[in-house]
Every structure is written in C-alpha cells, then in structure tokens.
Motif scaffolding. Structure first.
Motif, PDB file in Angstrom:
ATOM      1  N   GLN A   1      -4.353  21.636   2.715  1.00 39.66           N
ATOM      2  CA  GLN A   1      -4.759  22.455   1.574  1.00 39.66           C
ATOM      3  C   GLN A   1      -4.303  21.856   0.248  1.00 39.66           C
ATOM      4  OE1 GLN A   1      -3.213  23.517   4.352  1.00 39.66           O
ATOM      5  NE2 GLN A   1      -4.068  25.448   5.055  1.00 39.66           N
ATOM      6  N   ASP A   2      -3.317  20.944   0.301  1.00 39.25           N
ATOM      7  CA  ASP A   2      -2.737  20.365  -0.916  1.00 39.25           C
ATOM      8  C   ASP A   2      -3.414  19.071  -1.357  1.00 39.25           C
ATOM      9  OD1 ASP A   2      -0.770  22.361  -0.790  1.00 39.25           O
ATOM     10  OD2 ASP A   2       0.591  21.092   0.374  1.00 39.25           O
ATOM     11  N   VAL A   3      -4.365  18.571  -0.573  1.00 39.11           N
ATOM     12  CA  VAL A   3      -4.923  17.253  -0.864  1.00 39.11           C
ATOM     13  C   VAL A   3      -6.449  17.277  -0.896  1.00 39.11           C
ATOM     14  CG1 VAL A   3      -2.969  15.950   0.064  1.00 39.11           C
ATOM     15  CG2 VAL A   3      -4.843  16.598   1.586  1.00 39.11           C
ATOM     16  N   SER A   4      -6.982  16.227  -1.494  1.00 43.15           N
ATOM     17  CA  SER A   4      -8.427  16.002  -1.546  1.00 43.15           C
ATOM     18  C   SER A   4      -8.680  14.568  -1.097  1.00 43.15           C
ATOM     19  CB  SER A   4      -8.921  16.180  -2.988  1.00 43.15           C
ATOM     20  OG  SER A   4     -10.179  15.572  -3.173  1.00 43.15           O
ATOM     21  N   ILE A   5      -9.831  14.313  -0.514  1.00 44.10           N
ATOM     22  CA  ILE A   5     -10.141  12.936  -0.131  1.00 44.10           C
ATOM     23  C   ILE A   5     -10.162  12.025  -1.352  1.00 44.10           C
ATOM     24  CG2 ILE A   5     -11.409  13.621   1.937  1.00 44.10           C
ATOM     25  CD1 ILE A   5     -13.986  12.747   0.334  1.00 44.10           C
ATOM     26  N   ASN A   6     -10.396  12.598  -2.528  1.00 49.23           N
ATOM     27  CA  ASN A   6     -10.435  11.808  -3.762  1.00 49.23           C
ATOM     28  C   ASN A   6      -9.069  11.243  -4.143  1.00 49.23           C
ATOM     29  OD1 ASN A   6     -13.203  12.394  -4.053  1.00 49.23           O
ATOM     30  ND2 ASN A   6     -12.721  14.329  -5.049  1.00 49.23           N
TER      31      ASN A   6
ATOM     32  N   PHE B   1     -11.251  17.864   6.369  1.00 42.41           N
ATOM     33  CA  PHE B   1     -10.717  16.731   5.606  1.00 42.41           C
ATOM     34  C   PHE B   1     -11.186  15.422   6.238  1.00 42.41           C
ATOM     35  CE2 PHE B   1      -7.501  13.497   4.739  1.00 42.41           C
ATOM     36  CZ  PHE B   1      -7.367  13.596   3.363  1.00 42.41           C
ATOM     37  N   THR B   2     -11.065  15.335   7.565  1.00 35.33           N
ATOM     38  CA  THR B   2     -11.471  14.132   8.294  1.00 35.33           C
ATOM     39  C   THR B   2     -12.970  13.894   8.140  1.00 35.33           C
ATOM     40  OG1 THR B   2      -9.676  14.494   9.868  1.00 35.33           O
ATOM     41  CG2 THR B   2     -11.450  13.007  10.553  1.00 35.33           C
ATOM     42  N   LYS B   3     -13.760  14.931   8.300  1.00 38.08           N
ATOM     43  CA  LYS B   3     -15.219  14.834   8.178  1.00 38.08           C
ATOM     44  C   LYS B   3     -15.614  14.303   6.802  1.00 38.08           C
ATOM     45  CE  LYS B   3     -19.373  17.746   8.523  1.00 38.08           C
ATOM     46  NZ  LYS B   3     -20.074  17.024   9.576  1.00 38.08           N
ATOM     47  N   LYS B   4     -15.057  14.904   5.769  1.00 35.51           N
ATOM     48  CA  LYS B   4     -15.380  14.477   4.390  1.00 35.51           C
ATOM     49  C   LYS B   4     -14.943  13.038   4.149  1.00 35.51           C
ATOM     50  CE  LYS B   4     -15.170  19.127   2.471  1.00 35.51           C
ATOM     51  NZ  LYS B   4     -14.333  20.083   1.743  1.00 35.51           N
ATOM     52  N   PHE B   5     -13.801  12.667   4.720  1.00 34.92           N
ATOM     53  CA  PHE B   5     -13.303  11.307   4.525  1.00 34.92           C
ATOM     54  C   PHE B   5     -14.249  10.293   5.150  1.00 34.92           C
ATOM     55  CE2 PHE B   5     -10.526   7.905   3.673  1.00 34.92           C
ATOM     56  CZ  PHE B   5      -9.590   8.372   2.775  1.00 34.92           C
TER      57      PHE B   5
ATOM     58  N   HIS C   1       0.852  -1.182   0.000  1.00 35.01           N
ATOM     59  CA  HIS C   1       0.000   0.000   0.000  1.00 35.01           C
ATOM     60  C   HIS C   1       0.893   1.239   0.000  1.00 35.01           C
ATOM     61  CE1 HIS C   1      -3.513  -2.475   0.523  1.00 35.01           C
ATOM     62  NE2 HIS C   1      -2.969  -3.041   1.591  1.00 35.01           N
ATOM     63  N   GLU C   2       0.407   2.283  -0.643  1.00 38.18           N
ATOM     64  CA  GLU C   2       1.147   3.541  -0.759  1.00 38.18           C
ATOM     65  C   GLU C   2       0.728   4.479   0.377  1.00 38.18           C
ATOM     66  OE1 GLU C   2       0.823   7.174  -3.860  1.00 38.18           O
ATOM     67  OE2 GLU C   2       1.072   5.195  -4.770  1.00 38.18           O
ATOM     68  N   ILE C   3       1.706   5.130   1.008  1.00 36.44           N
ATOM     69  CA  ILE C   3       1.449   5.997   2.162  1.00 36.44           C
ATOM     70  C   ILE C   3       1.787   7.445   1.819  1.00 36.44           C
ATOM     71  CG2 ILE C   3       2.039   6.454   4.578  1.00 36.44           C
ATOM     72  CD1 ILE C   3       0.798   3.636   4.074  1.00 36.44           C
ATOM     73  N   THR C   4       0.903   8.356   2.200  1.00 35.65           N
ATOM     74  CA  THR C   4       1.170   9.791   2.110  1.00 35.65           C
ATOM     75  C   THR C   4       0.900  10.398   3.484  1.00 35.65           C
ATOM     76  OG1 THR C   4       0.463   9.855  -0.216  1.00 35.65           O
ATOM     77  CG2 THR C   4       0.567  11.964   0.948  1.00 35.65           C
ATOM     78  N   VAL C   5       1.864  11.160   3.986  1.00 34.19           N
ATOM     79  CA  VAL C   5       1.731  11.786   5.302  1.00 34.19           C
ATOM     80  C   VAL C   5       1.296  13.241   5.115  1.00 34.19           C
ATOM     81  CG1 VAL C   5       2.895  12.384   7.454  1.00 34.19           C
ATOM     82  CG2 VAL C   5       3.492  10.263   6.249  1.00 34.19           C
ATOM     83  N   VAL C   6       0.151  13.555   5.682  1.00 36.45           N
ATOM     84  CA  VAL C   6      -0.429  14.897   5.574  1.00 36.45           C
ATOM     85  C   VAL C   6      -0.497  15.511   6.964  1.00 36.45           C
ATOM     86  CG1 VAL C   6      -2.528  16.181   4.957  1.00 36.45           C
ATOM     87  CG2 VAL C   6      -1.727  14.327   3.485  1.00 36.45           C
ATOM     88  N   GLY C   7      -0.172  16.790   7.042  1.00 39.80           N
ATOM     89  CA  GLY C   7      -0.205  17.490   8.323  1.00 39.80           C
ATOM     90  C   GLY C   7      -0.489  18.963   8.137  1.00 39.80           C
ATOM     91  N   LEU C   8      -0.200  19.715   9.162  1.00 36.34           N
ATOM     92  CA  LEU C   8      -0.548  21.136   9.167  1.00 36.34           C
ATOM     93  C   LEU C   8       0.332  21.967   8.242  1.00 36.34           C
ATOM     94  CD1 LEU C   8      -1.208  21.585  12.992  1.00 36.34           C
ATOM     95  CD2 LEU C   8      -2.873  21.143  11.158  1.00 36.34           C
ATOM     96  N   GLU C   9       1.602  21.565   8.095  1.00 37.85           N
ATOM     97  CA  GLU C   9       2.521  22.360   7.280  1.00 37.85           C
ATOM     98  C   GLU C   9       3.471  21.453   6.505  1.00 37.85           C
ATOM     99  OE1 GLU C   9       6.137  25.522   8.080  1.00 37.85           O
ATOM    100  OE2 GLU C   9       4.526  25.402   9.558  1.00 37.85           O
TER     101      GLU C   9
ATOM    102  N   GLU D   1      -9.130  23.837  11.310  1.00 37.35           N
ATOM    103  CA  GLU D   1     -10.381  23.618  10.569  1.00 37.35           C
ATOM    104  C   GLU D   1     -10.171  22.798   9.297  1.00 37.35           C
ATOM    105  OE1 GLU D   1     -14.356  23.414  10.069  1.00 37.35           O
ATOM    106  OE2 GLU D   1     -13.292  24.120  11.845  1.00 37.35           O
ATOM    107  N   ASN D   2      -9.044  22.989   8.603  1.00 40.87           N
ATOM    108  CA  ASN D   2      -8.780  22.210   7.385  1.00 40.87           C
ATOM    109  C   ASN D   2      -8.638  20.726   7.703  1.00 40.87           C
ATOM    110  OD1 ASN D   2      -8.728  24.379   5.465  1.00 40.87           O
ATOM    111  ND2 ASN D   2      -6.757  24.968   6.307  1.00 40.87           N
ATOM    112  N   ALA D   3      -7.966  20.415   8.809  1.00 38.30           N
ATOM    113  CA  ALA D   3      -7.804  19.019   9.226  1.00 38.30           C
ATOM    114  C   ALA D   3      -9.153  18.416   9.592  1.00 38.30           C
ATOM    115  CB  ALA D   3      -6.843  18.940  10.410  1.00 38.30           C
TER     116      ALA D   3
END
Length: 170
Positions: free
Chosen positions: A58-63, A88-92, A29-37, A83-85
């Motif tokens: 801000q750089d990613v979409s759940i899609n 993102f979590t809510k939409k996911f 599986h491919e992993i991408t680490v997303v955070g605040l900055e 709020e962005n985090a």
C-alpha cells in the motif's frame, strides 16, 4: 543505478534473495524490500537469512522502481494470497520494466495472469501450473522473454544474476 524492488514473504529461499541482492548492491543498484506488513521480519526457509520489510504494498507504486526481483521458496505462494501484492506484480509486469523471477516466483505471476503466451521457467514442481496458465515452459537455467527473466533453482543463480545485471544495463 537502478531502483530494484524485492517482494518478499516469509520462508523465502535464502540464496535466491541474498545472492542477487549482493550482486545488485555491488553494482550500485538500490534495493527496497516490500512485503505484506511494514516492519515485519521475514525469514528464509533455510534459516540463513532474514529481512525486515521496509514498505508494504500500500506504501509503494510501480513508478517508484526500475525493476522487480521475486525470490522463490514459499514466499511467492504467501504473497499471491494478497490482492495488493498480486496487483502490484501485475502492473509491474505490464509496465514493461524488468522482472526477475526465480524458482517458485512464477506462482505470483500465474495469479496475476501475466504469463499467458510467454516463455518462462521455474521450479520443476510448478511446471504444470506454468503450462496451465498458458505459458510455454522452457527447462533452461535462464529464460528471457521480453521483460521477464526467469530461472529454475538456486543452481541457476550465477546465470540468473548475470542475465539480470545485463538487463539492468539496457
């Protein structure tokens, strides 16, 4: 092969990140680490792990992803102040895609208001928070409620990883 996004803030619980990631990578599986900055180095609270944030919310979409991993520690509490985090979590969660939440991870799910009526587990100190959010707290090593797989603590990691890998095969 699934694309798994890990949302990570500072002071995450080391093994709740490293052990699932190791298992996911071993299963291609491919992993991408997303955070605040983007570019920020976040450290595990035990001092045994650190990770560079690859992308900001801000750089990613759940899609862009097939599943979400939320390690515990202090990380979910830090992330839920952003709020962005939270969005993102809510939409996911609302997308129906798999969400793997361990230990303190339900804190961001609570802030995203996505666990009302759901069965979930987490670290014992947030049990009342989970209940107050309208969820049904289950004290078991793995709780599966539709697309959310949750576990309580590092001791539950083997069962958590097994359930998560099984969900990715569905």
């Amino acid at each position: 092969m699934s694309k798994i996004v890990v949302i990570l803030g500072d002071m995450f619980e080391d093994v709740e990140y490293t052990e699932p990631i190791k298992a996911f990578k071993q299963n291609n599986h491919e992993i991408t680490v997303v955070g605040l900055e983007k570019g920020q180095i976040v450290k595990g609270k035990r001092g045994n792990a650190s990770e560079k944030i690859e992308k900001s919310f801000q750089d990613v979409s759940i899609n862009d992803f097939d599943a979400l991993l939320i390690p515990g520690g202090y990380s979910p509490d830090e992330l839920r102040a952003d709020e962005n985090a939270v969005q993102f979590t809510k939409k996911f969660v609302e997308s129906g895609k798999p969400v793997f939440a361990i230990c303190h991870a339900p804190q961001i799910l609570i802030t995203a208001k996505v666990i009302k009526g759901r069965k979930i587990t987490g670290w014992k100190s947030i049990k009342q928070d989970i209940i107050n959010a309208g969820a049904i707290f289950i004290d078991e090593e793995v709780v599966i409620d539709d697309n959310i797989i949750s576990s309580r603590s590092p001791a539950d990691i083997p069962a958590f990883v097994k359930a998560s890998l099984k969900k990715l095969k569905e």
